[in-house]
Design a protein around this motif. Structure first.
Motif, PDB file in Angstrom:
ATOM      1  N   ILE A  48      43.742  48.293  34.262  1.00  0.00           N
ATOM      2  CA  ILE A  48      43.838  48.706  32.859  1.00  0.00           C
ATOM      3  C   ILE A  48      43.375  50.146  32.632  1.00  0.00           C
ATOM      4  O   ILE A  48      44.027  50.895  31.898  1.00  0.00           O
ATOM      5  N   PRO A  49      42.267  50.599  33.256  1.00  0.00           N
ATOM      6  CA  PRO A  49      41.873  52.007  33.039  1.00  0.00           C
ATOM      7  C   PRO A  49      42.964  52.998  33.441  1.00  0.00           C
ATOM      8  O   PRO A  49      43.180  54.001  32.756  1.00  0.00           O
ATOM      9  N   LYS A  50      43.661  52.710  34.537  1.00  0.00           N
ATOM     10  CA  LYS A  50      44.717  53.616  35.003  1.00  0.00           C
ATOM     11  C   LYS A  50      45.897  53.630  34.034  1.00  0.00           C
ATOM     12  O   LYS A  50      46.509  54.674  33.804  1.00  0.00           O
ATOM     13  N   ILE A  51      46.210  52.470  33.484  1.00  0.00           N
ATOM     14  CA  ILE A  51      47.371  52.357  32.606  1.00  0.00           C
ATOM     15  C   ILE A  51      47.140  53.050  31.270  1.00  0.00           C
ATOM     16  O   ILE A  51      48.011  53.755  30.758  1.00  0.00           O
ATOM     17  N   TRP A  56      36.541  53.745  32.460  1.00  0.00           N
ATOM     18  CA  TRP A  56      36.279  52.449  33.072  1.00  0.00           C
ATOM     19  C   TRP A  56      36.322  51.346  32.034  1.00  0.00           C
ATOM     20  O   TRP A  56      36.221  51.589  30.835  1.00  0.00           O
ATOM     21  N   VAL A  57      36.527  50.121  32.530  1.00  0.00           N
ATOM     22  CA  VAL A  57      36.637  48.937  31.678  1.00  0.00           C
ATOM     23  C   VAL A  57      35.671  47.882  32.195  1.00  0.00           C
ATOM     24  O   VAL A  57      35.474  47.748  33.405  1.00  0.00           O
ATOM     25  N   VAL A  58      35.067  47.137  31.273  1.00  0.00           N
ATOM     26  CA  VAL A  58      34.131  46.081  31.656  1.00  0.00           C
ATOM     27  C   VAL A  58      34.569  44.748  31.056  1.00  0.00           C
ATOM     28  O   VAL A  58      34.886  44.668  29.867  1.00  0.00           O
ATOM     29  N   LEU A 144      36.189  51.245  23.083  1.00  0.00           N
ATOM     30  CA  LEU A 144      36.992  50.256  22.381  1.00  0.00           C
ATOM     31  C   LEU A 144      36.468  48.885  22.777  1.00  0.00           C
ATOM     32  O   LEU A 144      36.122  48.665  23.942  1.00  0.00           O
ATOM     33  N   LEU A 145      36.395  47.974  21.823  1.00  0.00           N
ATOM     34  CA  LEU A 145      35.888  46.627  22.087  1.00  0.00           C
ATOM     35  C   LEU A 145      36.815  45.605  21.455  1.00  0.00           C
ATOM     36  O   LEU A 145      37.266  45.775  20.323  1.00  0.00           O
ATOM     37  N   VAL A 160      36.236  49.130  26.716  1.00  0.00           N
ATOM     38  CA  VAL A 160      36.960  50.220  27.371  1.00  0.00           C
ATOM     39  C   VAL A 160      36.222  51.514  27.050  1.00  0.00           C
ATOM     40  O   VAL A 160      35.941  51.792  25.880  1.00  0.00           O
ATOM     41  N   HIS A 161      35.907  52.299  28.075  1.00  0.00           N
ATOM     42  CA  HIS A 161      35.045  53.465  27.894  1.00  0.00           C
ATOM     43  C   HIS A 161      35.751  54.761  28.267  1.00  0.00           C
ATOM     44  O   HIS A 161      36.533  54.805  29.219  1.00  0.00           O
TER      45      HIS A 161
END
Length: 268
Positions: A48-51, A56-58, A144-145, A160-161
């Motif tokens: 998802i981070p690349k797209i 980074w995503v947690v 984003l949350l 998403v950061h």
């Protein structure tokens, strides 16, 4: 400057380009092919981070008090994220989105994608303890949350950061992926199955269930079309079928049925 006033019904979604849809579809294929939660976690954290163009995503699993007890983070960021979990848990009540939505003790009531700045101005954000003690030190100024609800006592939240502000297109991409993730989470039993008797979904087709879940979340036909990747006209046809099956005159009647759990005779 006064704090932002979050829009009723959630932030608006925007149209995506053909190129953006192509990128999303690559991840959606991976999401629906996942046969285990660890696989799904890695898709979330690493693809998802690349797209969407994030740092980074947690994937956060937590209790009703939003105390994190399991996290999956983008590869290479584990050393940054994992040591911060105790601090995040201690200060989670000051998180702008968690506080703004009243998430603590009230899981999964909102399915939108929110950002820090929907609830705080940048100047106000600098005074928030969790930002001051956590995000500032790792140079993450934007988040984003969105929630993937499990039940009243357990939840999954995606964060998403990024170092830079998110565009409306990025927010919409997260919203689209979020709904596909929830469908697979239900299949893998992280979240209760969509054919849950409390929602009376057993009289709907698979696509109608997807539209139904967006309807009861208050989405418009245009927004549902964006999320599911179908035209507004197709959404309208599904809505007509759903209302007919529930013997509801309109959307408001359907929402009343959902609230009161009063299903038609051929339902539950």
């Amino acid at each position: 400057m006064s704090p932002p006033n979050p829009p009723q019904g959630g932030p608006p979604l925007t149209r995506l380009s053909h190129h953006q849809w192509k990128k999303i579809n690559q991840v959606v294929t991976e999401i629906h092919a996942a046969e285990s939660i660890p696989t799904l976690e890695r898709i979330v954290a690493d693809l998802i981070p690349k797209i969407i163009g994030a740092e980074w995503v947690v994937w956060n699993e937590h209790d009703e008090e939003i105390q994190l007890d399991k996290v999956a983070v983008t590869s290479g960021y584990e050393g940054i994220c994992h040591p911060l979990v105790p601090v995040v848990n201690e200060l989670i009540h000051t998180h702008p989105i968690v506080e703004g939505l009243g998430m603590i003790g009230n899981l999964g009531k909102d399915k939108n994608v929110w950002s820090f700045t929907d609830f705080k101005t940048e100047q106000e954000l600098r005074k928030v303890p969790i930002w001051h003690e956590v995000y500032q030190h790792i140079a993450i100024h934007h988040q984003l949350l969105t929630q993937l609800h499990a039940n009243d006592s357990r939840g999954v939240t995606l964060t998403v950061h990024s170092c830079s502000a998110f565009s409306e297109e990025q927010r919409t991409m997260v919203a689209v992926l979020r709904d596909h993730l929830e469908i697979v989470c239900r299949r893998l039993a992280v979240i209760e199955p969509m054919n849950h008797p409390e929602l009376g979904c057993n009289i709907l087709t698979a696509r109608e269930q997807e539209v139904f879940m967006q309807l009861i979340a208050g989405k418009t036909n245009t927004e549902i079309g964006i999320i599911l990747g179908i035209s507004s006209r197709t959404v309208e046809k599904h809505v007509t079928h759903i209302l007919s099956k529930y013997q509801a005159e309109n959307r408001m009647s359907l929402l009343t049925m959902v609230h009161r759990k009063q299903w038609p005779a051929n339902g539950n």
